[in-house]
Write a protein that holds these residues in place. Structure first.
Motif, mmCIF file in Angstrom:
data_model
loop_
_atom_site.group_PDB
_atom_site.id
_atom_site.type_symbol
_atom_site.label_atom_id
_atom_site.label_comp_id
_atom_site.label_asym_id
_atom_site.label_seq_id
_atom_site.Cartn_x
_atom_site.Cartn_y
_atom_site.Cartn_z
ATOM 1 N N CYS A 11 0.835 -1.207 0.000
ATOM 2 C CA CYS A 11 0.000 0.000 0.000
ATOM 3 C C CYS A 11 0.871 1.259 0.000
ATOM 4 N N SER A 12 1.905 1.262 0.835
ATOM 5 C CA SER A 12 2.814 2.416 0.885
ATOM 6 C C SER A 12 3.503 2.617 -0.459
ATOM 7 N N ASP A 13 3.901 1.509 -1.085
ATOM 8 C CA ASP A 13 4.564 1.573 -2.384
ATOM 9 C C ASP A 13 3.645 2.207 -3.428
ATOM 10 N N LYS A 14 2.399 1.761 -3.446
ATOM 11 C CA LYS A 14 1.448 2.302 -4.416
ATOM 12 C C LYS A 14 1.144 3.773 -4.128
ATOM 13 N N GLU A 15 1.080 4.115 -2.856
ATOM 14 C CA GLU A 15 0.822 5.515 -2.487
ATOM 15 C C GLU A 15 1.917 6.429 -3.033
ATOM 16 N N VAL A 16 3.168 6.026 -2.864
ATOM 17 C CA VAL A 16 4.285 6.826 -3.361
ATOM 18 C C VAL A 16 4.209 6.960 -4.879
ATOM 19 N N ASN A 17 3.967 5.839 -5.565
ATOM 20 C CA ASN A 17 3.902 5.873 -7.030
ATOM 21 C C ASN A 17 2.770 6.773 -7.525
ATOM 22 N N ILE A 18 1.626 6.720 -6.842
ATOM 23 C CA ILE A 18 0.480 7.561 -7.209
ATOM 24 C C ILE A 18 0.824 9.035 -7.030
ATOM 25 N N LYS A 19 1.429 9.368 -5.900
ATOM 26 C CA LYS A 19 1.710 10.773 -5.606
ATOM 27 C C LYS A 19 2.786 11.350 -6.531
ATOM 28 N N ALA A 22 3.141 10.505 -9.706
ATOM 29 C CA ALA A 22 2.446 10.797 -10.963
ATOM 30 C C ALA A 22 1.590 12.047 -10.852
ATOM 31 N N LEU A 23 0.884 12.183 -9.735
ATOM 32 C CA LEU A 23 0.016 13.351 -9.561
ATOM 33 C C LEU A 23 0.822 14.631 -9.374
ATOM 34 N N ALA A 24 2.019 14.516 -8.803
ATOM 35 C CA ALA A 24 2.872 15.702 -8.645
ATOM 36 C C ALA A 24 3.234 16.290 -9.999
ATOM 37 N N ALA A 25 3.452 15.407 -10.989
ATOM 38 C CA ALA A 25 3.758 15.896 -12.336
ATOM 39 C C ALA A 25 2.569 16.651 -12.914
ATOM 40 N N ARG A 61 -2.341 21.040 -14.287
ATOM 41 C CA ARG A 61 -3.536 20.297 -14.695
ATOM 42 C C ARG A 61 -4.304 19.715 -13.516
ATOM 43 N N LEU A 62 -3.813 19.924 -12.308
ATOM 44 C CA LEU A 62 -4.461 19.365 -11.118
ATOM 45 C C LEU A 62 -4.241 20.298 -9.938
ATOM 46 N N SER A 63 -5.339 20.759 -9.323
ATOM 47 C CA SER A 63 -5.231 21.619 -8.146
ATOM 48 C C SER A 63 -5.055 20.766 -6.897
ATOM 49 N N GLU A 64 -4.619 21.407 -5.805
ATOM 50 C CA GLU A 64 -4.431 20.666 -4.556
ATOM 51 C C GLU A 64 -5.765 20.115 -4.044
ATOM 52 N N LYS A 65 -6.823 20.910 -4.166
ATOM 53 C CA LYS A 65 -8.130 20.463 -3.699
ATOM 54 C C LYS A 65 -8.596 19.239 -4.494
ATOM 55 N N ALA A 66 -8.409 19.299 -5.812
ATOM 56 C CA ALA A 66 -8.817 18.176 -6.666
ATOM 57 C C ALA A 66 -7.950 16.949 -6.386
ATOM 58 N N ARG A 123 -3.209 9.450 -17.784
ATOM 59 C CA ARG A 123 -2.479 8.435 -18.537
ATOM 60 C C ARG A 123 -1.069 8.911 -18.904
ATOM 61 N N LYS A 124 -0.975 10.136 -19.406
ATOM 62 C CA LYS A 124 0.321 10.662 -19.844
ATOM 63 C C LYS A 124 1.306 10.751 -18.683
ATOM 64 N N ASP A 125 0.807 11.115 -17.502
ATOM 65 C CA ASP A 125 1.686 11.243 -16.338
ATOM 66 C C ASP A 125 2.177 9.876 -15.863
ATOM 67 N N ILE A 126 1.305 8.862 -15.964
ATOM 68 C CA ILE A 126 1.709 7.507 -15.574
ATOM 69 C C ILE A 126 2.754 6.971 -16.543
ATOM 70 N N LEU A 127 2.518 7.141 -17.845
ATOM 71 C CA LEU A 127 3.443 6.606 -18.842
ATOM 72 C C LEU A 127 4.805 7.296 -18.791
ATOM 73 N N ALA A 128 4.825 8.530 -18.274
ATOM 74 C CA ALA A 128 6.103 9.259 -18.150
ATOM 75 C C ALA A 128 6.666 9.179 -16.734
ATOM 76 N N HIS A 129 6.137 8.268 -15.923
ATOM 77 C CA HIS A 129 6.529 8.135 -14.514
ATOM 78 C C HIS A 129 8.040 7.900 -14.406
ATOM 79 N N ARG A 130 8.684 8.613 -13.476
ATOM 80 C CA ARG A 130 10.131 8.474 -13.376
ATOM 81 C C ARG A 130 10.562 7.112 -12.801
ATOM 82 N N LEU A 131 9.618 6.384 -12.197
ATOM 83 C CA LEU A 131 9.904 5.029 -11.711
ATOM 84 C C LEU A 131 9.255 3.966 -12.616
ATOM 85 N N ARG A 132 9.018 4.339 -13.838
ATOM 86 C CA ARG A 132 8.333 3.438 -14.785
ATOM 87 C C ARG A 132 9.003 2.068 -14.854
ATOM 88 N N ARG A 133 10.323 2.053 -15.036
ATOM 89 C CA ARG A 133 11.038 0.794 -15.193
ATOM 90 C C ARG A 133 10.960 -0.051 -13.925
#
Length: 481
Positions: free
Chosen positions: A46-54, A56-59, A65-70, A195-205
């Motif tokens: 769960c922690s691993d997925k949380e980091v990966n999600i955040k 992608a959303l930081a990008a 394209r994404l506000s803090e509230k959203a 989608r674009k942010d996930i595909l360009a994720h810096r931990l993609r590999r």
């Protein structure tokens, strides 16, 4: 006296205590226990997925394209989806342990060999992990006991880490065809909007390497990938590439989903998964022999998929009498174990497709109809007795790791000699089946001599690997004429 122990805390038991309990606890019959790092893996996941999600959303935030509230609202809305991803990982890992444990004492030699392999690669320290030496495991096997779940948990995790490391060092995670796998590591809501942010994720590999290593071990088991690497002289990354291709060419996701959800006794379910893993290993070996590498296996999928689909739809009409009898025996075994007809049929069909990868590769390279090539392949197998020899090698399940490698290699060799023959005649004019029939007619005396050798092997109560190795050598010599 407890029958089952689940560790909700880290080191609720020592590893030595777990092993002793697994051997003698639970009213003396052996208690059921994993390890803390298995039972608590959902928290780490769960922690691993949380980091990966955040990340992608930081990008997306940085790009405006994404506000803090959203962002906060999105994270909250994905809670159940993340939980579902985590629990699925947990479930499959526990299933993999159950399948490995079902191997019992017979699996000990190959599991001991895996311990040695992981030690040689620097991925396992036997003493630190509380694993006994090889002689202690052999003595236990002689008493009818295999590796315990706590010991298998160490092997499972070490095997996954070894595979993950090999994948991270390879070009496999860069295959653009794995975009769907990367998106599947995130909740559906993110895949739709970011989608674009996930595909360009810096931990993609790293994400892809982790997912593929997990799936390969959970689905195929911890021993098969390493044995296959030894058998075919391939890297672990190449083995993983073959697994990715086999998944897609053979529709394995649908097969596994059916086996997981169908109502049946759990021992029957585990048997189905075991038989499926053996069949998939054979297809992966064929993919390695067909030239798949660690780079862009999805390209090979696109090359071979049309022919494989054609052969999959026409399997019943292309089988020899020997193959049909072998399929009937497997179906009967699975049904007697309690497997439902549909699940048994799926696994039998997966085994029936043995050879389809090599024939599809030959069809692609030669421009020939795969069904025409299959008819010639089957005719050679029937006339020379190679179908029987291949089936006999495939049924062998020796405990000695070297004999296991030999038997697995022989099963592929009985197929490969026919493919090599057809590759030579496919370049000529006319029907390859007619060319095969003409060759059989022209070489009647040596074929009779070869069939006498096969008959001697068939007459044996239990054909040995040495017998089959001699048959394979003679077959290669005969078919090269």
């Amino acid at each position: 006296r407890a029958r089952v122990i689940g560790e909700g805390a880290n080191l609720g038991c020592t590893q030595a205590g777990r092993i002793e309990y697994a051997l003698t606890g639970g009213h003396g019959a052996g208690g059921r226990i994993n390890t803390d790092f298995i039972d608590n893996s959902a928290g780490v996941d769960c922690s691993d997925k949380e980091v990966n999600i955040k990340i992608a959303l930081a990008a997306a935030q940085a790009a405006g394209r994404l506000s803090e509230k959203a962002r906060v609202a999105l994270l909250s809305s994905m809670t159940d989806d993340v939980a579902a991803l985590v629990l699925e990982d947990n479930r499959l890992q526990a299933l993999a342990l159950s399948i490995a444990q079902a191997g019992g004492a017979d699996a000990v030699p190959s599991q001991v060999r895996l311990v040695e392999t992981l030690e040689e690669q620097g991925h396992l320290d036997r003493r630190t992990e509380g694993l006994a030496d090889a002689e202690a495991f052999k003595r236990r096997a002689a008493e009818g006991q295999g590796f315990t779940r706590p010991e298998l948990a160490v092997l499972l995790s070490s095997a996954k880490l070894a595979l993950q490391d090999a994948l991270e060092q390879s070009p496999l995670p860069d295959d653009p065809g794995l975009a769907g796998d990367l998106l599947a590591a995130f909740p559906p809501a993110m895949g739709a909007k970011f989608r674009k942010d996930i595909l360009a994720h810096r931990l993609r590999r790293e994400i892809l390497a982790t997912r593929l290593a997990n799936r390969l071990v959970n689905r195929l088991g911890m021993v098969h990938p390493f044995e296959l690497a030894e058998e075919e002289g391939a890297s672990l990354a190449q083995v993983a590439g073959a697994f990715v291709a086999a998944e897609r060419l053979l529709g394995l996701d649908a097969i596994w989903a059916d086996l997981e959800t169908a109502a049946m006794p759990e021992p029957a379910r585990i048997l189905l998964f075991q038989r499926a893993a053996v069949a998939v290993r054979g297809h992966m070996a064929d993919l390695l022999r067909a030239g798949i590498g660690a780079s862009e296996p999805c390209r090979m999928v696109s090359d071979l998929a049309p022919a494989v689909q054609t052969l999959a739809a026409e399997t019943a009409g292309q089988q020899s009498a020997e193959s049909q009898a072998r399929s009937a025996r497997m179906a009967e075994e699975l049904m007697l174990a309690g497997a439902p007809g549909g699940g048994a049929a799926r696994v039998v069909h997966l085994a029936d497709l043995d050879g389809a990868i090599g024939l599809a590769r030959l069809a692609k390279d030669s421009g020939r109809d795969p069904l025409v090539l299959t008819r010639a392949f089957a005719e050679l197998g029937a006339q020379l007795g190679l179908d029987w020899a291949q089936g006999a090698a495939a049924r062998m399940n020796p405990s000695d790791p070297w004999e296991r490698l030999l038997a697995a290699g022989l099963a592929r060799d009985f197929q490969q000699v026919r493919l090599d023959f057809l590759r030579r005649v496919a370049g000529r004019k006319g029907d390859p089946a007619d060319a095969a029939a003409a060759w059989i007619a022209a070489h009647a005396p040596p074929i009779r001599q070869f069939r006498a050798l096969v008959a001697r092997a068939q007459a044996a109560v239990s054909p040995s690997a040495a017998m089959l190795a001699q048959v394979a050598g003679q077959a290669r010599s005969l078919l090269s004429r």
